[in-house]
Design a protein around this motif. Structure first.
Motif, mmCIF file in Angstrom:
data_model
loop_
_atom_site.group_PDB
_atom_site.id
_atom_site.type_symbol
_atom_site.label_atom_id
_atom_site.label_comp_id
_atom_site.label_asym_id
_atom_site.label_seq_id
_atom_site.Cartn_x
_atom_site.Cartn_y
_atom_site.Cartn_z
ATOM 1 N N ILE A 18 -6.737 113.443 -47.187
ATOM 2 C CA ILE A 18 -7.130 112.147 -47.656
ATOM 3 C C ILE A 18 -7.964 111.565 -46.533
ATOM 4 O O ILE A 18 -7.645 111.370 -45.578
ATOM 5 C CB ILE A 18 -5.845 111.127 -47.965
ATOM 6 N N ILE A 19 -9.109 111.228 -46.900
ATOM 7 C CA ILE A 19 -10.150 110.772 -45.756
ATOM 8 C C ILE A 19 -9.937 109.036 -45.518
ATOM 9 O O ILE A 19 -9.737 108.703 -44.468
ATOM 10 C CB ILE A 19 -11.624 111.256 -46.235
ATOM 11 N N TYR A 20 -10.055 108.444 -46.432
ATOM 12 C CA TYR A 20 -9.783 107.374 -46.627
ATOM 13 C C TYR A 20 -9.196 106.561 -47.764
ATOM 14 O O TYR A 20 -9.773 106.809 -48.731
ATOM 15 C CB TYR A 20 -10.869 106.352 -45.983
ATOM 16 N N TYR A 21 -8.090 105.574 -47.948
ATOM 17 C CA TYR A 21 -7.946 104.883 -49.068
ATOM 18 C C TYR A 21 -7.175 103.724 -48.555
ATOM 19 O O TYR A 21 -6.480 103.496 -47.522
ATOM 20 C CB TYR A 21 -6.992 105.626 -49.940
ATOM 21 N N SER A 22 -7.288 102.444 -49.138
ATOM 22 C CA SER A 22 -7.103 101.257 -49.001
ATOM 23 C C SER A 22 -6.638 100.305 -50.069
ATOM 24 O O SER A 22 -7.053 100.479 -51.236
ATOM 25 C CB SER A 22 -8.041 100.475 -47.830
ATOM 26 N N VAL A 23 -5.947 99.415 -49.935
ATOM 27 C CA VAL A 23 -5.723 98.270 -50.728
ATOM 28 C C VAL A 23 -5.981 96.920 -50.239
ATOM 29 O O VAL A 23 -5.850 96.660 -48.866
ATOM 30 C CB VAL A 23 -4.188 98.229 -51.108
ATOM 31 N N ILE A 24 -6.841 95.967 -51.210
ATOM 32 C CA ILE A 24 -7.545 94.959 -50.715
ATOM 33 C C ILE A 24 -6.419 94.048 -50.260
ATOM 34 O O ILE A 24 -5.133 93.975 -50.647
ATOM 35 C CB ILE A 24 -8.186 94.240 -51.513
ATOM 36 N N SER A 25 -6.661 93.279 -49.113
ATOM 37 C CA SER A 25 -5.484 92.314 -48.450
ATOM 38 C C SER A 25 -4.773 91.408 -49.371
ATOM 39 O O SER A 25 -3.520 91.304 -49.285
ATOM 40 C CB SER A 25 -6.468 91.444 -47.499
ATOM 41 N N LYS A 26 -5.578 90.949 -50.447
ATOM 42 C CA LYS A 26 -4.603 90.145 -51.257
ATOM 43 C C LYS A 26 -3.379 90.803 -52.107
ATOM 44 O O LYS A 26 -2.738 90.270 -52.660
ATOM 45 C CB LYS A 26 -5.565 89.047 -52.016
ATOM 46 N N LEU A 27 -3.694 92.018 -52.184
ATOM 47 C CA LEU A 27 -2.893 92.885 -53.038
ATOM 48 C C LEU A 27 -1.606 93.635 -51.815
ATOM 49 O O LEU A 27 -0.958 94.256 -52.431
ATOM 50 C CB LEU A 27 -3.380 94.094 -53.841
ATOM 51 N N HIS A 28 -1.845 93.170 -50.446
ATOM 52 C CA HIS A 28 -0.885 93.989 -49.940
ATOM 53 C C HIS A 28 0.471 93.588 -50.127
ATOM 54 O O HIS A 28 0.942 92.473 -50.666
ATOM 55 C CB HIS A 28 -1.202 93.498 -48.315
ATOM 56 N N GLY A 29 1.713 94.269 -49.739
ATOM 57 C CA GLY A 29 2.816 94.131 -50.122
ATOM 58 C C GLY A 29 3.597 94.212 -51.399
ATOM 59 O O GLY A 29 4.766 93.471 -51.926
ATOM 60 N N ARG A 30 2.669 94.669 -52.326
ATOM 61 C CA ARG A 30 2.923 94.657 -53.690
ATOM 62 C C ARG A 30 3.374 96.184 -54.326
ATOM 63 O O ARG A 30 3.582 96.158 -55.534
ATOM 64 C CB ARG A 30 1.836 93.985 -54.767
ATOM 65 N N GLY A 31 3.324 97.111 -53.443
ATOM 66 C CA GLY A 31 3.681 98.437 -53.746
ATOM 67 C C GLY A 31 2.400 99.351 -54.407
ATOM 68 O O GLY A 31 2.824 100.388 -54.707
#
Length: 90
Positions: A18-31
């Motif tokens: 996995i080179i890179y993956y992310s979740v935008i800040s406003k969706l952090h903490g939602r699983g």
């Protein structure tokens, strides 16, 4: 011999990365990151991979580090990131 080595590698590969993956800040903490990781692992397994690696996770990213521990991933090494201002006096 390059085509031969390429084909041999394609037939014997067992590690995905996995080179890179992310979740935008406003969706952090939602699983959402956990669900994404589960899907990636399932897809890698279905494709015949037996091992999965990922790029660096910062020491301050406690949520991602916790996820790696939860799936049984082991750190390979530590990574130091550095910065330096460049000015006319330096």
């Amino acid at each position: 011999l390059t085509p031969w080595h390429f084909l041999r590698h394609r037939l014997t590969r067992d590690r995905a990365g996995i080179i890179y993956y992310s979740v935008i800040s406003k969706l952090h903490g939602r699983g959402l990151n956990r669900v994404m990781l589960k899907r990636v692992i399932s897809a890698a397994r279905a494709a015949g991979y037996r091992r999965l690696g990922t790029t660096w996770i910062a020491d301050v990213n406690t949520a991602s580090l916790k996820q790696m521990r939860a799936i049984g991933a082991k750190p390979l090494h530590r990574l130091g990131l550095f910065t330096k201002a460049v000015s006319a006096q330096t």
